[in-house]
Design an enzyme around this catalytic site. Sequence first.
Site, PDB file in Angstrom:
ATOM      1  N   HIS A  29       0.839  -1.208   0.000  1.00  0.00           N
ATOM      2  CA  HIS A  29       0.000   0.000   0.000  1.00  0.00           C
ATOM      3  C   HIS A  29       0.874   1.257   0.000  1.00  0.00           C
ATOM      4  O   HIS A  29       0.572   2.231  -0.685  1.00  0.00           O
ATOM      5  CB  HIS A  29      -0.891   0.040   1.250  1.00  0.00           C
ATOM      6  CG  HIS A  29      -1.904  -1.065   1.322  1.00  0.00           C
ATOM      7  ND1 HIS A  29      -1.843  -2.070   2.254  1.00  0.00           N
ATOM      8  CD2 HIS A  29      -3.001  -1.314   0.568  1.00  0.00           C
ATOM      9  CE1 HIS A  29      -2.870  -2.888   2.084  1.00  0.00           C
ATOM     10  NE2 HIS A  29      -3.577  -2.465   1.065  1.00  0.00           N
ATOM     11  N   LYS A  76      -1.469  -4.795  -9.086  1.00  0.00           N
ATOM     12  CA  LYS A  76      -1.639  -5.873 -10.071  1.00  0.00           C
ATOM     13  C   LYS A  76      -1.872  -7.223  -9.396  1.00  0.00           C
ATOM     14  O   LYS A  76      -2.227  -8.176 -10.056  1.00  0.00           O
ATOM     15  CB  LYS A  76      -0.387  -5.976 -10.945  1.00  0.00           C
ATOM     16  CG  LYS A  76      -0.248  -4.867 -11.965  1.00  0.00           C
ATOM     17  CD  LYS A  76       1.013  -5.148 -12.762  1.00  0.00           C
ATOM     18  CE  LYS A  76       1.204  -4.192 -13.895  1.00  0.00           C
ATOM     19  NZ  LYS A  76       2.501  -4.430 -14.566  1.00  0.00           N
ATOM     20  N   LYS A  77      -1.602  -7.302  -8.088  1.00  0.00           N
ATOM     21  CA  LYS A  77      -1.813  -8.583  -7.414  1.00  0.00           C
ATOM     22  C   LYS A  77      -3.275  -9.006  -7.521  1.00  0.00           C
ATOM     23  O   LYS A  77      -3.580 -10.171  -7.708  1.00  0.00           O
ATOM     24  CB  LYS A  77      -1.383  -8.496  -5.960  1.00  0.00           C
ATOM     25  CG  LYS A  77      -1.600  -9.804  -5.266  1.00  0.00           C
ATOM     26  CD  LYS A  77      -0.979  -9.816  -3.915  1.00  0.00           C
ATOM     27  CE  LYS A  77      -1.524 -10.988  -3.154  1.00  0.00           C
ATOM     28  NZ  LYS A  77      -2.946 -10.771  -2.802  1.00  0.00           N
ATOM     29  N   LEU A 120       2.997  -9.465  -0.934  1.00  0.00           N
ATOM     30  CA  LEU A 120       2.432  -8.844   0.266  1.00  0.00           C
ATOM     31  C   LEU A 120       0.912  -8.836   0.170  1.00  0.00           C
ATOM     32  O   LEU A 120       0.342  -8.542  -0.879  1.00  0.00           O
ATOM     33  CB  LEU A 120       2.960  -7.416   0.426  1.00  0.00           C
ATOM     34  CG  LEU A 120       4.451  -7.278   0.696  1.00  0.00           C
ATOM     35  CD1 LEU A 120       4.798  -5.840   1.036  1.00  0.00           C
ATOM     36  CD2 LEU A 120       4.880  -8.185   1.844  1.00  0.00           C
TER      37      LEU A 120
END
Length: 273
Positions: free
Chosen positions: A34, A145-146, A181
């Site tokens: 983040h 993009k995760k 993450l």
Amino acid sequence: MIIARSAQELREALSTKNGSVGFVPTMGALHIGHRTLIERARRENDVVVVSIFVNPTQFLPGEDLSKYPRREEADFKICELSGVDVLFYPDVNAMYGDDEVRIVAPDVRGYILEGASRPGHFDGVLTVVMKLLNIVRPARAYFGKKDAQQLVLITQMCENFFMDVTVIPCDTVRENDGLALSSRNVYLSVSERNDALKLSASLKRSTKLVMQGTLDACTIKEQMLAILEPLDVEYVAIVNRSFESIEQVIIGNTIILVAARVGTTRLIDNVWM
Ligand code: PAF
């Protein structure tokens, strides 16, 4: 940093600021991923808004809504230290009323892969993102993009509804050992965290295969599944950037995705190539 708890407070806070607004929507439990989004928004805009809202409509019954990590104090500090101008921190009543109009995810792209495992999830995501974008009215909105399918669907929504915002895709941030993450990583025990490394290892293998010239999707998926054993794999998929399944990797237009359960925690990861 101004903390706004309603759409009206947010608008009032923004009326005191000038210039382009960059927006990072989150569900809190902020991590370095983040922070990377916030830092990019900081570099590219005059004003940075972050929202923290654990959106109930994107959780299915029985999912982790009630135990989703909430870390108000730490999150506020992270936002402050990252140079956020306005933190939007509404409660559920500030965001939802009764019997509301909702956004519905597209029939195919919204109901495959993540959408098949979590039917209705993307309706909730798109509805809340539409609300947030309308409240904040940013020039640019930053998404990781995760959550590849989420990112593609949000981009499509903004196009389909002629919304005046640029969606900026941001690379996945990983731990040194490759683990992507995620706020949900806190659910993992030490041994589960070790098992979770199989997701990024399988993607690493897929990248290596492609770099060596193996473009056949079946071969890549087989090798990934071998690495993922004995995890409870929900899917391994190879799609183009419109989320259509493809038989051959197309360099520059492919996403390889994996979703698996590690203990009771559901993890996703992917690589864009
Ligand atoms: O990716 C997330 O954290 C959430 O799905 C989002 C985009 C903030 C909507 O609730």
